[in-house]
Scaffold this active site. Sequence first.
Site, PDB file in Angstrom:
ATOM      1  N   ASN A   9       0.853  -1.195   0.000  1.00 19.70           N
ATOM      2  CA  ASN A   9       0.000   0.000   0.000  1.00 19.70           C
ATOM      3  C   ASN A   9       0.889   1.244   0.000  1.00 19.70           C
ATOM      4  O   ASN A   9       1.515   1.553   1.004  1.00 19.70           O
ATOM      5  CB  ASN A   9      -0.881  -0.064   1.277  1.00 19.70           C
ATOM      6  CG  ASN A   9      -1.697   1.195   1.496  1.00 19.70           C
ATOM      7  OD1 ASN A   9      -1.811   2.040   0.615  1.00 19.70           O
ATOM      8  ND2 ASN A   9      -2.272   1.309   2.691  1.00 19.70           N
ATOM      9  N   TRP A  10       0.915   1.927  -1.143  1.00 16.97           N
ATOM     10  CA  TRP A  10       1.799   3.086  -1.259  1.00 16.97           C
ATOM     11  C   TRP A  10       1.254   4.310  -0.519  1.00 16.97           C
ATOM     12  O   TRP A  10       1.948   5.309  -0.368  1.00 16.97           O
ATOM     13  CB  TRP A  10       1.998   3.461  -2.732  1.00 16.97           C
ATOM     14  CG  TRP A  10       2.753   2.456  -3.551  1.00 16.97           C
ATOM     15  CD1 TRP A  10       3.097   1.171  -3.197  1.00 16.97           C
ATOM     16  CD2 TRP A  10       3.266   2.653  -4.877  1.00 16.97           C
ATOM     17  NE1 TRP A  10       3.784   0.569  -4.221  1.00 16.97           N
ATOM     18  CE2 TRP A  10       3.903   1.448  -5.269  1.00 16.97           C
ATOM     19  CE3 TRP A  10       3.244   3.718  -5.778  1.00 16.97           C
ATOM     20  CZ2 TRP A  10       4.505   1.292  -6.514  1.00 16.97           C
ATOM     21  CZ3 TRP A  10       3.848   3.564  -7.019  1.00 16.97           C
ATOM     22  CH2 TRP A  10       4.473   2.364  -7.378  1.00 16.97           C
ATOM     23  N   LYS A  11      -0.019   4.258  -0.131  1.00 17.37           N
ATOM     24  CA  LYS A  11      -0.688   5.424   0.501  1.00 17.37           C
ATOM     25  C   LYS A  11      -0.511   6.660  -0.385  1.00 17.37           C
ATOM     26  O   LYS A  11      -0.410   6.512  -1.603  1.00 17.37           O
ATOM     27  CB  LYS A  11      -0.157   5.633   1.926  1.00 17.37           C
ATOM     28  CG  LYS A  11      -0.229   4.340   2.748  1.00 17.37           C
ATOM     29  CD  LYS A  11      -0.042   4.548   4.198  1.00 17.37           C
ATOM     30  CE  LYS A  11      -0.118   3.195   4.901  1.00 17.37           C
ATOM     31  NZ  LYS A  11       0.031   3.289   6.338  1.00 17.37           N
ATOM     32  N   HIS A  95      -9.476   0.987   5.688  1.00 15.43           N
ATOM     33  CA  HIS A  95      -8.139   1.119   6.276  1.00 15.43           C
ATOM     34  C   HIS A  95      -8.260   2.053   7.487  1.00 15.43           C
ATOM     35  O   HIS A  95      -9.058   2.994   7.479  1.00 15.43           O
ATOM     36  CB  HIS A  95      -7.177   1.693   5.233  1.00 15.43           C
ATOM     37  CG  HIS A  95      -5.756   1.705   5.701  1.00 15.43           C
ATOM     38  ND1 HIS A  95      -5.284   2.670   6.568  1.00 15.43           N
ATOM     39  CD2 HIS A  95      -4.711   0.864   5.460  1.00 15.43           C
ATOM     40  CE1 HIS A  95      -4.003   2.408   6.827  1.00 15.43           C
ATOM     41  NE2 HIS A  95      -3.641   1.320   6.175  1.00 15.43           N
ATOM     42  N   GLU A  97      -6.629   4.464   8.470  1.00 18.08           N
ATOM     43  CA  GLU A  97      -6.477   5.898   8.184  1.00 18.08           C
ATOM     44  C   GLU A  97      -7.775   6.466   7.628  1.00 18.08           C
ATOM     45  O   GLU A  97      -8.113   7.621   7.879  1.00 18.08           O
ATOM     46  CB  GLU A  97      -5.291   6.109   7.223  1.00 18.08           C
ATOM     47  CG  GLU A  97      -3.964   5.904   7.955  1.00 18.08           C
ATOM     48  CD  GLU A  97      -2.833   5.358   7.099  1.00 18.08           C
ATOM     49  OE1 GLU A  97      -2.922   5.402   5.862  1.00 18.08           O
ATOM     50  OE2 GLU A  97      -1.846   4.866   7.686  1.00 18.08           O
ATOM     51  N   GLU A 167      -4.911  -5.200  11.035  1.00 20.66           N
ATOM     52  CA  GLU A 167      -3.845  -4.213  11.205  1.00 20.66           C
ATOM     53  C   GLU A 167      -4.062  -3.466  12.525  1.00 20.66           C
ATOM     54  O   GLU A 167      -4.874  -2.528  12.569  1.00 20.66           O
ATOM     55  CB  GLU A 167      -3.872  -3.199  10.063  1.00 20.66           C
ATOM     56  CG  GLU A 167      -3.656  -3.785   8.695  1.00 20.66           C
ATOM     57  CD  GLU A 167      -3.209  -2.723   7.698  1.00 20.66           C
ATOM     58  OE1 GLU A 167      -2.087  -2.813   7.218  1.00 20.66           O
ATOM     59  OE2 GLU A 167      -3.984  -1.799   7.443  1.00 20.66           O
ATOM     60  N   GLY A 173       2.864   2.150  10.780  1.00 23.77           N
ATOM     61  CA  GLY A 173       3.799   3.256  10.594  1.00 23.77           C
ATOM     62  C   GLY A 173       4.592   3.615  11.842  1.00 23.77           C
ATOM     63  O   GLY A 173       5.248   4.650  11.893  1.00 23.77           O
ATOM     64  N   SER A 213       3.783  -2.161  10.173  1.00 24.92           N
ATOM     65  CA  SER A 213       5.249  -2.162  10.272  1.00 24.92           C
ATOM     66  C   SER A 213       5.902  -3.476   9.829  1.00 24.92           C
ATOM     67  O   SER A 213       6.918  -3.879  10.389  1.00 24.92           O
ATOM     68  CB  SER A 213       5.695  -1.795  11.695  1.00 24.92           C
ATOM     69  OG  SER A 213       5.272  -0.484  12.013  1.00 24.92           O
ATOM     70  N   GLY A 234       3.001  -1.209   4.233  1.00 25.43           N
ATOM     71  CA  GLY A 234       2.963   0.210   3.889  1.00 25.43           C
ATOM     72  C   GLY A 234       4.353   0.691   3.519  1.00 25.43           C
ATOM     73  O   GLY A 234       4.845   0.462   2.418  1.00 25.43           O
ATOM     74  N   GLY A 235       5.031   1.312   4.491  1.00 22.21           N
ATOM     75  CA  GLY A 235       6.341   1.933   4.271  1.00 22.21           C
ATOM     76  C   GLY A 235       7.333   1.074   3.496  1.00 22.21           C
ATOM     77  O   GLY A 235       7.983   1.554   2.559  1.00 22.21           O
TER      78      GLY A 235
END
Length: 254
Positions: A9-11, A95, A97, A167, A173, A213, A234-235
Amino acid sequence: MRRKIIAGNWKMNKNWNDAKALFKSMCTIPFEYSSEVVVLPPSIYLADFSCCLPKNINVFLGAQNCSEKSQGAFTGEVSADMLASVGVNYCLVGHSERRKYYAESDQLCLEKVLVLLNENIVPILCVGEELEVREAGKHFDVVKQQINGVLKHLNRDQVVKTVIAYEPVWAIGTGKTASTEQAAEMHGYIRSLVAEHFGENIANSVSILYGGSVNEKNALEILHANDIDGVLVGGASLKTESFYSIIEAGNGKK
Ligand code: PGA
C-alpha cells in the site's frame, strides 16, 4: 479462495515520475512465486500501470479506496466500476487511516464491499484496534464489531471472495509490530468469527493478512505464523529491495 497475498500500500506517496520509476523497478522483480503480489498505488496511476502490468506473472493492481455509490454526482469520488474498467483486481476497504481521518463507519465499509464485489473486485477489509483499546483488553470486542458489521451481511459466496487484513492501529507506521503470538491469536479469532456465521469450510477458505510495520526483517516470522496468509505492507513497499525481500520471505510457505 484462501491464498497467500503480499500487498504493498503506497498510501499518498510518490509523484508521477517517482511512481513510474518505482513501478518500473518492481516489474523487474522475478515474480515466479506462489503468492499473489498486489500493488496499491494512488488511484490516479492505476490506468497507466494497468497497461504495463507484466501479463505472465502473479502481480495484480489494487486501489486504496473507492466510492460506495455506483455512479452520479459525487464530486471527487472514484467508483468500483471505474476501477474494474482499468483492470483493478483488489481494493482496500476501511483502512484505519480512512476510519480515523474520514470517519468511515462499518456501515460505509459494508456498502463499499458490496459495490466492489458487484464489479468482481476483491475487497480487502481492514480491521484493527487502537492502542488504548488493546491496553484496556477490549481488542477482541472491537475487531468482532468491525468484522460482524460487514461479514454478517454478506452471503457465503461474497465472504469467500473477500480478504481480511488485521492491522492493529498502534503498529501502523510506528515501527512496532504485534508479536507473532498476538497476531496469530487475533487471526485465529477472526477465523473463528467467520466460522460462527458461515462454518469451518468457509472460514478456512478466507485469506487473512497481517499489516503494521511489516518489513524485510520481520516478514519471515510473521508469514510463517498460524492463520496468517499474507501481509499488507505500507512503508516497506515503497522500496523495491525491501518489498522484494518480503515477497521472498513469503515464497514457499504453502
Ligand atoms: P506500515 O503500514 O507498513 O507502514 O505500518 C501498513 C498499512 O497501513 O497498511
